[in-house]
Design an enzyme around this catalytic site. Structure first.
Site, PDB file in Angstrom:
ATOM      1  N   GLU A   5       0.846  -1.199   0.000  1.00  0.00           N
ATOM      2  CA  GLU A   5       0.000   0.000   0.000  1.00  0.00           C
ATOM      3  C   GLU A   5       0.877   1.243   0.000  1.00  0.00           C
ATOM      4  OE1 GLU A   5      -0.308   2.258   2.585  1.00  0.00           O
ATOM      5  OE2 GLU A   5       0.866   1.254   4.148  1.00  0.00           O
ATOM      6  N   PHE A   6       0.333   2.313  -0.579  1.00  0.00           N
ATOM      7  CA  PHE A   6       1.067   3.577  -0.654  1.00  0.00           C
ATOM      8  C   PHE A   6       0.179   4.737  -0.199  1.00  0.00           C
ATOM      9  CE2 PHE A   6       2.671   0.817  -4.095  1.00  0.00           C
ATOM     10  CZ  PHE A   6       3.974   0.651  -3.659  1.00  0.00           C
ATOM     11  N   LEU A   7      -0.614   4.484   0.844  1.00  0.00           N
ATOM     12  CA  LEU A   7      -1.559   5.501   1.290  1.00  0.00           C
ATOM     13  C   LEU A   7      -0.852   6.632   2.028  1.00  0.00           C
ATOM     14  CD1 LEU A   7      -4.542   3.385   2.646  1.00  0.00           C
ATOM     15  CD2 LEU A   7      -3.930   3.975   0.303  1.00  0.00           C
TER      16      LEU A   7
ATOM     17  N   GLU B  18      -1.739   9.482   4.748  1.00  0.00           N
ATOM     18  CA  GLU B  18      -2.789   9.900   5.664  1.00  0.00           C
ATOM     19  C   GLU B  18      -3.262  11.295   5.269  1.00  0.00           C
ATOM     20  OE1 GLU B  18      -2.583   9.120   9.808  1.00  0.00           O
ATOM     21  OE2 GLU B  18      -1.100   7.528   9.564  1.00  0.00           O
TER      22      GLU B  18
ATOM     23  N   ASN C 160       9.624   4.753   1.103  1.00  0.00           N
ATOM     24  CA  ASN C 160       9.626   5.491   2.366  1.00  0.00           C
ATOM     25  C   ASN C 160      11.033   5.929   2.764  1.00  0.00           C
ATOM     26  OD1 ASN C 160       6.898   5.501   2.696  1.00  0.00           O
ATOM     27  ND2 ASN C 160       6.829   3.967   4.307  1.00  0.00           N
TER      28      ASN C 160
ATOM     29  N   CYS D  81       4.573   5.152   9.895  1.00  0.00           N
ATOM     30  CA  CYS D  81       5.211   4.478   8.763  1.00  0.00           C
ATOM     31  C   CYS D  81       6.688   4.818   8.614  1.00  0.00           C
ATOM     32  CB  CYS D  81       4.455   4.812   7.469  1.00  0.00           C
ATOM     33  SG  CYS D  81       2.819   4.064   7.356  1.00  0.00           S
TER      34      CYS D  81
ATOM     35  N   ARG E 269       0.940   8.999  16.466  1.00  0.00           N
ATOM     36  CA  ARG E 269       2.045   8.048  16.620  1.00  0.00           C
ATOM     37  C   ARG E 269       3.367   8.712  16.222  1.00  0.00           C
ATOM     38  NH1 ARG E 269       0.108   3.115  13.025  1.00  0.00           N
ATOM     39  NH2 ARG E 269      -0.621   4.900  11.803  1.00  0.00           N
TER      40      ARG E 269
END
Length: 444
Positions: A157-159, A161, A217, A269, A339
């Site tokens: 996934e490459f979501l 936020e 990332n 992440c 977080r």
């Protein structure tokens, strides 16, 4: 017959993916082991803030008036195994306590619980961010435990936020790691709509698919820490990191995105993914290939400490008896996620050093209180600033950019603002009588 889809794990990733699959026209069954979460989702409500997600969910959850009824939720592994043709595993992979490595216990538990119920033909698709090599091991788990013809694929996934709904329905790329033409065909069917709209569909082997997310990332983290390192140099040399970023950003090989200096990245992440990547490289015997990520991480953490030092200097060298207003608690805007939030980390450090800290955030107050109950909290920016000797802007919410510095100045004890995101209009604040300072920029 149309494919039926299940989603294992209904946190941020899973809830978004389940709602998006229903939006694309599939019958979807979501599973979670937390009954309270299932109850909330079944009522069309989400346990986190993500723009557009609750509306999308309510549009499809069975039992909600006016919904398509294509989306249901359960706690039953047996029901999930019997229902689905394609099973997406979307559980969390946090950082292990006291280690850099990734905690695979939730993924392992999901596969162990699902596999015995796969009595027919099924494709299990991992979406969780995992150490490279995990897919091959999990494929063996499926072969050993599933009584039917169960096959594995990996689909990272490459979501982002704040943009998760759009990123799921209109992804900038779809990456699938597969071991057969059948798996590729099924995933092309799942993603037919976005592929038809032009989203690239990249087919790879398992290891490459696993590496795509951690590599992406790591690159983004490196770019952020690079401009923050340049901010340190600018401060020493009297330069302006904002103008520096503008100038180098015009180079199309570099680009403008992720070149805003400040207090660094956080969230669930980037920090844990680059650390897990380093740990896995060490296990593979290629740790030297990623030693630069240690400095990326170090620069990022150093920025938080630097903001604390700037705040201490601004209030005269000691936080004792000083009131500090912190605008922002989430790690980024348009989210309630705290977080590894740089904003809360800075607020916590100042509190531990004797400062009276009051925090305001448009969406993250409840989560911030749960994590840092000893901090003070206000219901508005003006209330947070009231009586403050220094104001710290630490999360780049649009609401904060629109604040009237004259109104805030009337509430504050001293008109000193430290912009930890280089996002406020410096001239506007200075015209209102504030001492404005940002990281990596001249003080006037």
């Amino acid at each position: 017959m149309a494919l039926k889809i299940t989603v294992i794990g209904t946190g941020y990733l899973g809830a978004t993916h389940a709602a998006a699959m229903a939006e694309l026209g599939f019958e979807v069954l979501g599973l979670d082991v937390v009954p309270e979460k299932i109850e909330m989702l079944s009522a069309g409500r989400v346990p986190m803030y993500e723009p557009g997600l609750e509306e999308l969910l309510a549009r499809h959850v069975a039992g909600v008036e006016g919904s398509s009824g294509r989306l249901r939720f359960t706690t039953s592994w047996e029901e999930v195994g019997a229902f689905g043709d394609v099973h997406f595993v979307c559980v969390n992979t946090p950082q292990k306590h006291g280690e850099y490595a990734c905690d695979m216990s939730y993924v392992d538990a999901a596969f162990a619980s699902l596999a015995p119920h796969l009595t027919g033909s099924a494709l299990v698709v991992g979406k969780s961010t995992v150490p490279v090599g995990s897919a091959e091991r999990l494929a063996r788990v499926l072969r050993d435990l599933a009584p039917g013809d169960a096959e594995l694929a990996w689909n990272p996934e490459f979501l982002r936020e704040g943009f998760a709904v759009r990123d799921t329905l209109h992804p900038d790329r779809i990456v699938v790691g597969v071991a057969s033409e059948r798996a590729e065909k099924l995933l092309r069917e799942v993603y037919a709509t976005p592929v038809g709209e032009g989203s690239p569909f990249v087919v790879t082997d398992f290891p490459t698919a696993e590496l795509v997310k951690t590599s992406a990332n790591s690159f983004l983290a490196t770019k952020i820490s690079f401009i923050n390192a340049m901010a340190e140099v600018c401060e020493a040399a009297g330069g302006d990191v904002v103008k520096l970023a503008e100038a180098i950003g015009h180079d199309e090989r570099i680009g403008k995105k992720f070149l805003r200096a400040g207090i660094g990245f956080g969230g669930g992440c980037l920090p844990k993914d680059i650390r897990a990547f380093m740990a896995r490289a060490g296990e593979l015997g290629v740790d030297q290939a990623l030693t630069f990520l240690r400095e990326v991480d170090s620069i990022n953490m150093r920025r938080r400490g630097h903001m604390v030092e700037l705040a201490r200097e601004a209030v005269g060298g000691s936080f004792l008896g000083k009131r500090v207003a912190v605008l922002g608690a989430t790690f980024k805007p348009d989210s309630d996620d705290v977080r590894d939030s740089p904003a809360l980390n800075v607020a916590g450090q100042i509190h531990l050093q004797g400062g009276q800290v009051t925090v305001y955030d448009p969406k993250g107050m409840a989560n911030a209180r749960a994590l840092f109950p000893t901090l003070g909290y206000a219901e508005s920016a003006v209330a947070a600033v009231r009586g403050a000797h220094v104001v710290l802007h630490l999360t780049e919410w649009g609401e904060f950019r629109e604040l009237d510095p004259r109104v805030l100045g009337e509430a504050a004890s001293a008109r000193i603002v430290l912009d930890g995101r280089n996002a406020l209009d410096a001239e506007r604040w200075r015209e209102a009588g504030w001492v404005y300072r940002a990281m990596g920029r001249p003080s006037a």
